[in-house]
Design a protein around this motif. Structure first.
Motif, PDB file in Angstrom:
ATOM      1  N   PHE A  66       0.934  -1.254  -0.079  1.00  0.00           N
ATOM      2  CA  PHE A  66       0.105   0.007   0.050  1.00  0.00           C
ATOM      3  C   PHE A  66       0.947   1.367  -0.049  1.00  0.00           C
ATOM      4  O   PHE A  66       1.889   1.176   0.584  1.00  0.00           O
ATOM      5  CB  PHE A  66      -1.091  -0.035   1.203  1.00  0.00           C
ATOM      6  N   LYS A  67       0.571   2.437  -0.684  1.00  0.00           N
ATOM      7  CA  LYS A  67       1.250   3.633  -0.817  1.00  0.00           C
ATOM      8  C   LYS A  67       0.046   4.656  -0.482  1.00  0.00           C
ATOM      9  O   LYS A  67      -1.215   4.587  -0.373  1.00  0.00           O
ATOM     10  CB  LYS A  67       1.701   3.716  -2.150  1.00  0.00           C
ATOM     11  N   ASP A  68       0.568   5.759   0.135  1.00  0.00           N
ATOM     12  CA  ASP A  68      -0.234   6.950   0.364  1.00  0.00           C
ATOM     13  C   ASP A  68      -0.514   7.889  -0.708  1.00  0.00           C
ATOM     14  O   ASP A  68       0.229   7.847  -1.844  1.00  0.00           O
ATOM     15  CB  ASP A  68       0.659   7.959   1.463  1.00  0.00           C
ATOM     16  N   LYS A  69      -1.736   8.330  -0.934  1.00  0.00           N
ATOM     17  CA  LYS A  69      -2.148   9.182  -2.089  1.00  0.00           C
ATOM     18  C   LYS A  69      -3.250  10.150  -1.461  1.00  0.00           C
ATOM     19  O   LYS A  69      -4.200   9.790  -0.664  1.00  0.00           O
ATOM     20  CB  LYS A  69      -2.735   8.374  -3.241  1.00  0.00           C
ATOM     21  N   ILE A  70      -3.345  11.361  -1.745  1.00  0.00           N
ATOM     22  CA  ILE A  70      -4.366  12.363  -1.554  1.00  0.00           C
ATOM     23  C   ILE A  70      -5.244  12.617  -2.748  1.00  0.00           C
ATOM     24  O   ILE A  70      -4.975  12.526  -3.771  1.00  0.00           O
ATOM     25  CB  ILE A  70      -3.755  13.859  -1.243  1.00  0.00           C
ATOM     26  N   ILE A  71      -6.711  11.980  -2.216  1.00  0.00           N
ATOM     27  CA  ILE A  71      -7.581  12.181  -3.366  1.00  0.00           C
ATOM     28  C   ILE A  71      -8.787  13.016  -2.995  1.00  0.00           C
ATOM     29  O   ILE A  71      -9.400  12.810  -1.683  1.00  0.00           O
ATOM     30  CB  ILE A  71      -8.189  10.611  -3.547  1.00  0.00           C
ATOM     31  N   ASP A  72      -9.457  14.170  -3.492  1.00  0.00           N
ATOM     32  CA  ASP A  72     -10.154  15.074  -3.001  1.00  0.00           C
ATOM     33  C   ASP A  72      -9.934  15.666  -1.495  1.00  0.00           C
ATOM     34  O   ASP A  72     -10.675  15.548  -0.456  1.00  0.00           O
ATOM     35  CB  ASP A  72     -11.415  14.201  -3.146  1.00  0.00           C
ATOM     36  N   ASN A  73      -8.914  15.806  -1.340  1.00  0.00           N
ATOM     37  CA  ASN A  73      -8.259  16.212   0.052  1.00  0.00           C
ATOM     38  C   ASN A  73      -8.224  15.328   1.092  1.00  0.00           C
ATOM     39  O   ASN A  73      -8.491  15.625   2.232  1.00  0.00           O
ATOM     40  CB  ASN A  73      -9.003  17.548   0.312  1.00  0.00           C
ATOM     41  N   LYS A  74      -8.444  14.123   0.525  1.00  0.00           N
ATOM     42  CA  LYS A  74      -8.509  12.724   1.897  1.00  0.00           C
ATOM     43  C   LYS A  74      -7.542  11.796   1.774  1.00  0.00           C
ATOM     44  O   LYS A  74      -6.957  11.809   0.772  1.00  0.00           O
ATOM     45  CB  LYS A  74      -9.789  12.225   1.602  1.00  0.00           C
ATOM     46  N   ASP A  75      -6.827  11.779   2.763  1.00  0.00           N
ATOM     47  CA  ASP A  75      -5.513  10.791   2.930  1.00  0.00           C
ATOM     48  C   ASP A  75      -6.413   9.394   2.537  1.00  0.00           C
ATOM     49  O   ASP A  75      -7.049   8.956   3.209  1.00  0.00           O
ATOM     50  CB  ASP A  75      -5.084  10.842   4.319  1.00  0.00           C
ATOM     51  N   THR A  76      -5.481   8.710   1.789  1.00  0.00           N
ATOM     52  CA  THR A  76      -6.032   7.670   1.389  1.00  0.00           C
ATOM     53  C   THR A  76      -4.653   6.583   1.326  1.00  0.00           C
ATOM     54  O   THR A  76      -3.549   6.848   1.394  1.00  0.00           O
ATOM     55  CB  THR A  76      -6.541   7.361  -0.161  1.00  0.00           C
ATOM     56  N   ARG A  77      -5.128   5.324   1.224  1.00  0.00           N
ATOM     57  CA  ARG A  77      -4.076   4.170   1.191  1.00  0.00           C
ATOM     58  C   ARG A  77      -4.565   3.302  -0.314  1.00  0.00           C
ATOM     59  O   ARG A  77      -5.504   3.102  -0.173  1.00  0.00           O
ATOM     60  CB  ARG A  77      -3.930   3.222   2.269  1.00  0.00           C
ATOM     61  N   ILE A  78      -3.548   3.377  -0.817  1.00  0.00           N
ATOM     62  CA  ILE A  78      -3.871   2.721  -2.354  1.00  0.00           C
ATOM     63  C   ILE A  78      -2.937   1.417  -2.538  1.00  0.00           C
ATOM     64  O   ILE A  78      -1.682   1.361  -2.091  1.00  0.00           O
ATOM     65  CB  ILE A  78      -3.637   3.650  -3.622  1.00  0.00           C
ATOM     66  N   LEU A  79      -3.488   0.354  -3.244  1.00  0.00           N
ATOM     67  CA  LEU A  79      -2.898  -0.820  -3.430  1.00  0.00           C
ATOM     68  C   LEU A  79      -2.668  -0.746  -5.201  1.00  0.00           C
ATOM     69  O   LEU A  79      -3.772  -0.684  -5.742  1.00  0.00           O
ATOM     70  CB  LEU A  79      -3.864  -2.153  -2.982  1.00  0.00           C
ATOM     71  N   LEU A  80      -1.569  -0.821  -5.577  1.00  0.00           N
ATOM     72  CA  LEU A  80      -1.330  -0.675  -6.855  1.00  0.00           C
ATOM     73  C   LEU A  80      -0.998  -2.209  -7.579  1.00  0.00           C
ATOM     74  O   LEU A  80      -0.151  -2.914  -7.119  1.00  0.00           O
ATOM     75  CB  LEU A  80      -0.097   0.434  -7.233  1.00  0.00           C
ATOM     76  N   LYS A  81      -1.443  -2.440  -8.859  1.00  0.00           N
ATOM     77  CA  LYS A  81      -0.753  -3.498  -9.822  1.00  0.00           C
ATOM     78  C   LYS A  81      -0.598  -2.689 -11.137  1.00  0.00           C
ATOM     79  O   LYS A  81      -1.601  -2.148 -11.939  1.00  0.00           O
ATOM     80  CB  LYS A  81      -1.956  -4.475  -9.869  1.00  0.00           C
ATOM     81  N   ASP A  82       0.591  -2.808 -11.510  1.00  0.00           N
ATOM     82  CA  ASP A  82       0.858  -2.190 -12.899  1.00  0.00           C
ATOM     83  C   ASP A  82       0.509  -0.788 -12.939  1.00  0.00           C
ATOM     84  O   ASP A  82      -0.203  -0.202 -14.022  1.00  0.00           O
ATOM     85  CB  ASP A  82       0.198  -2.878 -13.990  1.00  0.00           C
ATOM     86  N   ASP A  83       0.739   0.072 -12.023  1.00  0.00           N
ATOM     87  CA  ASP A  83       0.374   1.699 -11.769  1.00  0.00           C
ATOM     88  C   ASP A  83      -1.178   1.569 -11.701  1.00  0.00           C
ATOM     89  O   ASP A  83      -1.382   2.713 -12.195  1.00  0.00           O
ATOM     90  CB  ASP A  83       1.058   2.310 -12.895  1.00  0.00           C
ATOM     91  N   ARG A  84      -1.909   0.585 -11.596  1.00  0.00           N
ATOM     92  CA  ARG A  84      -3.276   0.863 -11.401  1.00  0.00           C
ATOM     93  C   ARG A  84      -3.865   0.720 -10.210  1.00  0.00           C
ATOM     94  O   ARG A  84      -3.466  -0.340  -9.543  1.00  0.00           O
ATOM     95  CB  ARG A  84      -3.996  -0.114 -12.652  1.00  0.00           C
ATOM     96  N   ILE A  85      -4.614   1.432  -9.609  1.00  0.00           N
ATOM     97  CA  ILE A  85      -5.192   0.988  -8.194  1.00  0.00           C
ATOM     98  C   ILE A  85      -6.226  -0.369  -8.264  1.00  0.00           C
ATOM     99  O   ILE A  85      -7.113  -0.212  -9.207  1.00  0.00           O
ATOM    100  CB  ILE A  85      -6.134   2.345  -7.850  1.00  0.00           C
ATOM    101  N   ILE A  86      -6.032  -0.939  -7.389  1.00  0.00           N
ATOM    102  CA  ILE A  86      -6.759  -2.474  -7.347  1.00  0.00           C
ATOM    103  C   ILE A  86      -7.812  -2.293  -6.206  1.00  0.00           C
ATOM    104  O   ILE A  86      -8.466  -2.913  -5.989  1.00  0.00           O
ATOM    105  CB  ILE A  86      -6.164  -3.770  -7.561  1.00  0.00           C
ATOM    106  N   LEU A  87      -7.202  -1.494  -5.048  1.00  0.00           N
ATOM    107  CA  LEU A  87      -7.906  -1.291  -3.852  1.00  0.00           C
ATOM    108  C   LEU A  87      -7.399   0.224  -3.293  1.00  0.00           C
ATOM    109  O   LEU A  87      -6.407   0.215  -3.231  1.00  0.00           O
ATOM    110  CB  LEU A  87      -7.454  -2.667  -3.025  1.00  0.00           C
ATOM    111  N   ILE A  88      -8.480   0.711  -2.350  1.00  0.00           N
ATOM    112  CA  ILE A  88      -8.236   1.850  -2.007  1.00  0.00           C
ATOM    113  C   ILE A  88      -9.072   2.152  -0.693  1.00  0.00           C
ATOM    114  O   ILE A  88     -10.138   1.476  -0.631  1.00  0.00           O
ATOM    115  CB  ILE A  88      -8.624   3.136  -2.850  1.00  0.00           C
ATOM    116  N   TYR A  89      -8.693   2.632   0.347  1.00  0.00           N
ATOM    117  CA  TYR A  89      -9.379   3.060   1.375  1.00  0.00           C
ATOM    118  C   TYR A  89      -8.716   4.097   2.284  1.00  0.00           C
ATOM    119  O   TYR A  89      -7.666   4.685   2.217  1.00  0.00           O
ATOM    120  CB  TYR A  89      -9.168   1.626   2.549  1.00  0.00           C
TER     121      TYR A  89
END
Length: 120
Positions: A66-89
């Motif tokens: 998992f990596k950190d990413k800001i989406i719509d001013n919200k802290d999120t954690r994203i799981l990537l496969k081939d630079d594509r998000i497959i799960l986010i929370y």
């Protein structure tokens, strides 16, 4: 730390994407528990995701990070496969946990949460 109130469904975009919205009974416990859950989250949600990961090394559980990413001013954690998000929370507020299969479904669910709820 998760209350019995939750919603699970699929957002119908180009391909149906998982979303889940959990109400929290304890933000602190949920936050700490979710960081631990990251190790198992992919396997837990795998049957509901619209993607399949093939592990090139032949182990039963691929190593995913998992990596950190800001989406719509919200802290999120994203799981990537081939630079594509497959799960986010994300915890958009201290009473809610959103899990989604992609960024579009995350934004859609976030947009449907009431502003009053997100400002608590």
């Amino acid at each position: 730390s998760l209350s019995p109130r939750y919603s699970v469904g699929f957002y119908a975009g180009s391909s149906p994407q998982l979303f889940a919205v959990f109400t929290l009974s304890s933000y602190e416990e949920a936050f700490a528990g979710t960081l631990e859950w990251e190790k198992f989250m992919y396997e837990d949600f795998k049957p509901l995701l619209s993607t399949d990961i093939i592990d090139p090394y032949g182990t039963s559980t691929p190593v995913l990070v998992f990596k950190d990413k800001i989406i719509d001013n919200k802290d999120t954690r994203i799981l990537l496969k081939d630079d594509r998000i497959i799960l986010i929370y994300s915890f958009p507020d201290r009473k809610t946990l959103i899990v989604a299969g992609d960024e579009r479904s995350f934004r859609e669910v976030l947009g449907h949460l009431s502003p009053e709820r997100l400002n608590q």
